[in-house]
Design a protein around this motif. Structure first.
Motif, PDB file in Angstrom:
ATOM      1  N   VAL A 164     -39.029   0.627  15.199  1.00  0.00           N
ATOM      2  CA  VAL A 164     -37.632   0.358  15.521  1.00  0.00           C
ATOM      3  C   VAL A 164     -37.603  -0.767  16.561  1.00  0.00           C
ATOM      4  O   VAL A 164     -38.545  -0.931  17.323  1.00  0.00           O
ATOM      5  CB  VAL A 164     -36.924   1.603  16.118  1.00  0.00           C
ATOM      6  N   ALA A 165     -36.529  -1.511  16.530  1.00  0.00           N
ATOM      7  CA  ALA A 165     -36.404  -2.600  17.496  1.00  0.00           C
ATOM      8  C   ALA A 165     -36.082  -2.025  18.862  1.00  0.00           C
ATOM      9  O   ALA A 165     -35.638  -0.878  18.969  1.00  0.00           O
ATOM     10  CB  ALA A 165     -35.285  -3.537  17.068  1.00  0.00           C
ATOM     11  N   ASN A 166     -36.341  -2.791  19.885  1.00  0.00           N
ATOM     12  CA  ASN A 166     -35.804  -2.371  21.163  1.00  0.00           C
ATOM     13  C   ASN A 166     -35.367  -3.598  21.945  1.00  0.00           C
ATOM     14  O   ASN A 166     -35.902  -4.687  21.781  1.00  0.00           O
ATOM     15  CB  ASN A 166     -36.786  -1.428  21.878  1.00  0.00           C
ATOM     16  N   ARG A 167     -34.360  -3.396  22.753  1.00  0.00           N
ATOM     17  CA  ARG A 167     -33.731  -4.527  23.423  1.00  0.00           C
ATOM     18  C   ARG A 167     -34.146  -4.600  24.883  1.00  0.00           C
ATOM     19  O   ARG A 167     -33.456  -5.175  25.702  1.00  0.00           O
ATOM     20  CB  ARG A 167     -32.211  -4.430  23.286  1.00  0.00           C
ATOM     21  N   PHE A 168     -35.286  -3.992  25.190  1.00  0.00           N
ATOM     22  CA  PHE A 168     -35.749  -3.998  26.570  1.00  0.00           C
ATOM     23  C   PHE A 168     -35.966  -5.432  27.045  1.00  0.00           C
ATOM     24  O   PHE A 168     -36.569  -6.242  26.351  1.00  0.00           O
ATOM     25  CB  PHE A 168     -37.056  -3.211  26.690  1.00  0.00           C
ATOM     26  N   THR A 169     -35.461  -5.733  28.195  1.00  0.00           N
ATOM     27  CA  THR A 169     -35.679  -7.050  28.787  1.00  0.00           C
ATOM     28  C   THR A 169     -36.422  -6.876  30.100  1.00  0.00           C
ATOM     29  O   THR A 169     -35.971  -6.134  30.975  1.00  0.00           O
ATOM     30  CB  THR A 169     -34.322  -7.740  29.070  1.00  0.00           C
ATOM     31  N   GLY A 170     -37.570  -7.510  30.188  1.00  0.00           N
ATOM     32  CA  GLY A 170     -38.373  -7.392  31.398  1.00  0.00           C
ATOM     33  C   GLY A 170     -37.673  -8.033  32.582  1.00  0.00           C
ATOM     34  O   GLY A 170     -36.796  -8.880  32.419  1.00  0.00           O
ATOM     35  N   VAL A 171     -38.083  -7.628  33.768  1.00  0.00           N
ATOM     36  CA  VAL A 171     -37.401  -8.103  34.970  1.00  0.00           C
ATOM     37  C   VAL A 171     -37.571  -9.618  35.131  1.00  0.00           C
ATOM     38  O   VAL A 171     -36.663 -10.309  35.585  1.00  0.00           O
ATOM     39  CB  VAL A 171     -37.887  -7.329  36.218  1.00  0.00           C
TER      40      VAL A 171
ATOM     41  N   ALA B 262     -22.151   1.808  10.948  1.00  0.00           N
ATOM     42  CA  ALA B 262     -21.296   0.945  10.151  1.00  0.00           C
ATOM     43  C   ALA B 262     -21.863  -0.466  10.087  1.00  0.00           C
ATOM     44  O   ALA B 262     -22.057  -1.031   9.029  1.00  0.00           O
ATOM     45  CB  ALA B 262     -19.903   0.917  10.740  1.00  0.00           C
ATOM     46  N   THR B 263     -22.163  -1.003  11.273  1.00  0.00           N
ATOM     47  CA  THR B 263     -22.799  -2.313  11.278  1.00  0.00           C
ATOM     48  C   THR B 263     -24.286  -2.081  11.487  1.00  0.00           C
ATOM     49  O   THR B 263     -24.671  -1.230  12.279  1.00  0.00           O
ATOM     50  CB  THR B 263     -22.278  -3.157  12.457  1.00  0.00           C
ATOM     51  N   PRO B 264     -25.100  -2.813  10.752  1.00  0.00           N
ATOM     52  CA  PRO B 264     -26.533  -2.595  10.943  1.00  0.00           C
ATOM     53  C   PRO B 264     -26.898  -2.924  12.379  1.00  0.00           C
ATOM     54  O   PRO B 264     -26.567  -3.995  12.874  1.00  0.00           O
ATOM     55  CB  PRO B 264     -27.177  -3.583   9.965  1.00  0.00           C
ATOM     56  N   THR B 265     -27.531  -1.972  13.058  1.00  0.00           N
ATOM     57  CA  THR B 265     -27.907  -2.193  14.446  1.00  0.00           C
ATOM     58  C   THR B 265     -29.143  -3.058  14.492  1.00  0.00           C
ATOM     59  O   THR B 265     -29.754  -3.329  13.460  1.00  0.00           O
ATOM     60  CB  THR B 265     -28.239  -0.853  15.111  1.00  0.00           C
ATOM     61  N   ALA B 266     -29.517  -3.455  15.693  1.00  0.00           N
ATOM     62  CA  ALA B 266     -30.736  -4.253  15.838  1.00  0.00           C
ATOM     63  C   ALA B 266     -31.914  -3.485  15.263  1.00  0.00           C
ATOM     64  O   ALA B 266     -32.759  -4.031  14.574  1.00  0.00           O
ATOM     65  CB  ALA B 266     -30.979  -4.565  17.304  1.00  0.00           C
ATOM     66  N   ALA B 267     -31.912  -2.154  15.522  1.00  0.00           N
ATOM     67  CA  ALA B 267     -33.019  -1.334  15.044  1.00  0.00           C
ATOM     68  C   ALA B 267     -33.115  -1.397  13.531  1.00  0.00           C
ATOM     69  O   ALA B 267     -34.170  -1.649  12.959  1.00  0.00           O
ATOM     70  CB  ALA B 267     -32.839   0.092  15.502  1.00  0.00           C
ATOM     71  N   ALA B 268     -31.975  -1.189  12.877  1.00  0.00           N
ATOM     72  CA  ALA B 268     -31.989  -1.127  11.427  1.00  0.00           C
ATOM     73  C   ALA B 268     -32.409  -2.466  10.829  1.00  0.00           C
ATOM     74  O   ALA B 268     -33.161  -2.517   9.871  1.00  0.00           O
ATOM     75  CB  ALA B 268     -30.620  -0.734  10.922  1.00  0.00           C
ATOM     76  N   SER B 269     -31.944  -3.553  11.454  1.00  0.00           N
ATOM     77  CA  SER B 269     -32.206  -4.825  10.808  1.00  0.00           C
ATOM     78  C   SER B 269     -33.662  -5.224  10.923  1.00  0.00           C
ATOM     79  O   SER B 269     -34.152  -5.991  10.121  1.00  0.00           O
ATOM     80  CB  SER B 269     -31.301  -5.911  11.403  1.00  0.00           C
ATOM     81  N   VAL B 270     -34.372  -4.663  11.892  1.00  0.00           N
ATOM     82  CA  VAL B 270     -35.788  -5.003  11.977  1.00  0.00           C
ATOM     83  C   VAL B 270     -36.603  -4.206  10.978  1.00  0.00           C
ATOM     84  O   VAL B 270     -37.347  -4.748  10.180  1.00  0.00           O
ATOM     85  CB  VAL B 270     -36.322  -4.756  13.407  1.00  0.00           C
ATOM     86  N   ALA B 271     -36.413  -2.888  11.013  1.00  0.00           N
ATOM     87  CA  ALA B 271     -37.319  -2.042  10.243  1.00  0.00           C
ATOM     88  C   ALA B 271     -36.893  -1.895   8.792  1.00  0.00           C
ATOM     89  O   ALA B 271     -37.707  -1.667   7.922  1.00  0.00           O
ATOM     90  CB  ALA B 271     -37.413  -0.682  10.902  1.00  0.00           C
ATOM     91  N   VAL B 272     -35.615  -1.986   8.509  1.00  0.00           N
ATOM     92  CA  VAL B 272     -35.143  -1.708   7.156  1.00  0.00           C
ATOM     93  C   VAL B 272     -34.539  -2.962   6.551  1.00  0.00           C
ATOM     94  O   VAL B 272     -33.515  -3.436   7.025  1.00  0.00           O
ATOM     95  CB  VAL B 272     -34.072  -0.601   7.180  1.00  0.00           C
TER      96      VAL B 272
END
Ligand code: HEC
Ligand code: HEC
Length: 181
Positions: free
Chosen positions: A162-169, A33-43
């Motif tokens: 696709v985006a990813n929200r990984f945050t390093g330590v 429904a809401t564009p996810t982080a993934a969608a907003s990066v690639a599309v």
């Protein structure tokens, strides 16, 4: 358990699985429904349609074949990238075209083996590459670390699909505690 009981048990189990499977048919996938982080990066939003369900398709309708992206260029710059976490296999900062790795030869170990690394100024593989699964250190590279590109990939200029929200330590540690969820 007697064999007969066992058979009964197995029959009930199989029946249960079948019924369970029927009941848990997944709902048809809805576009987010809401564009996810993934969608907003690639599309880009303008090309997103109601039929677009997968960021990897880059907004192409299901009925159309999306045009393939041009092949990514391998970065042959000797510039190392950050490791995102301590046990990440480092990416390869040089081209590896034509480097033979098979039963007869391991080209990577020519430079990265402990013996020759100084001559080629290549970082030697760490001791983990000589360990078997019981942590015994072997004289030669361990079979489970033999095929280097199983874990190490060349660096390319490809943009993430696709985006990813990984945050390093390190970033996590730097974040003030109040800002965390
Ligand atoms: C001709 C020697 C040579 C060969 C063959 C070679 N490398 Fe390298 N490699 C280097 C050197 C030198 C570096 C140091 C960075 C640079 O100068 O590119 C390096 C860097 C690396 C790094 C980065 C290490 C780190 O700490 O970040 C990885 C991973 C790597 N190589 C993997 C491989 C793999 C996998 C192969 C085989 C497919 C291979 N290399 C073949 C010379 C070589
Ligand atoms: C099963 C996965 C795996 C395979 C296969 C593998 N590596 Fe690694 N490699 C790693 C990991 C994880 C690290 C980082 C942690 C460590 O040193 O164990 C690493 C680290 C390295 C490093 C950096 C060492 C350092 O001290 O910073 C080099 C160079 C390297 N590998 C080269 C190779 C080469 C050459 C091969 C093939 C002979 C190979 N690796 C096979 C997982 C792998």
């Amino acid at each position: 358990m007697k064999p007969v009981q066992l058979l009964n048990f197995a029959a009930v189990l199989v029946f249960g699985l079948l019924v369970g499977h029927q009941c848990s048919k997944p709902e048809p996938r809805k576009p987010a429904a809401t564009p996810t982080a993934a969608a907003s990066v690639a599309v880009p939003k303008t090309t997103q349609t109601s039929q677009s369900i997968d960021a990897l398709r880059r907004g192409a309708d299901l009925g159309t074949e999306p045009e393939a992206l041009p092949l990514a260029r391998v970065e042959n710059t000797d510039i190392k990238r950050d490791r995102a976490y301590p046990m990440q296999p480092p990416t390869i900062p040089h081209a590896i075209d034509g480097y033979q790795v098979d039963q007869n030869a391991n080209r990577c170990m020519l430079c990265h083996g402990q013996a020759n690394s100084a001559q080629f100024q290549a970082p030697p593989v760490s001791v983990t590459h000589y360990m078997d699964r019981d942590s015994q250190v072997l004289a030669e590279v361990s079979p489970r670390r033999y095929f280097c590109v199983q874990c190490h990939v060349v660096q390319t200029d490809a943009k993430p699909l696709v985006a990813n929200r990984f945050t390093g330590v390190d970033d996590l540690l730097a974040t003030p505690t109040t800002a965390k969820e």
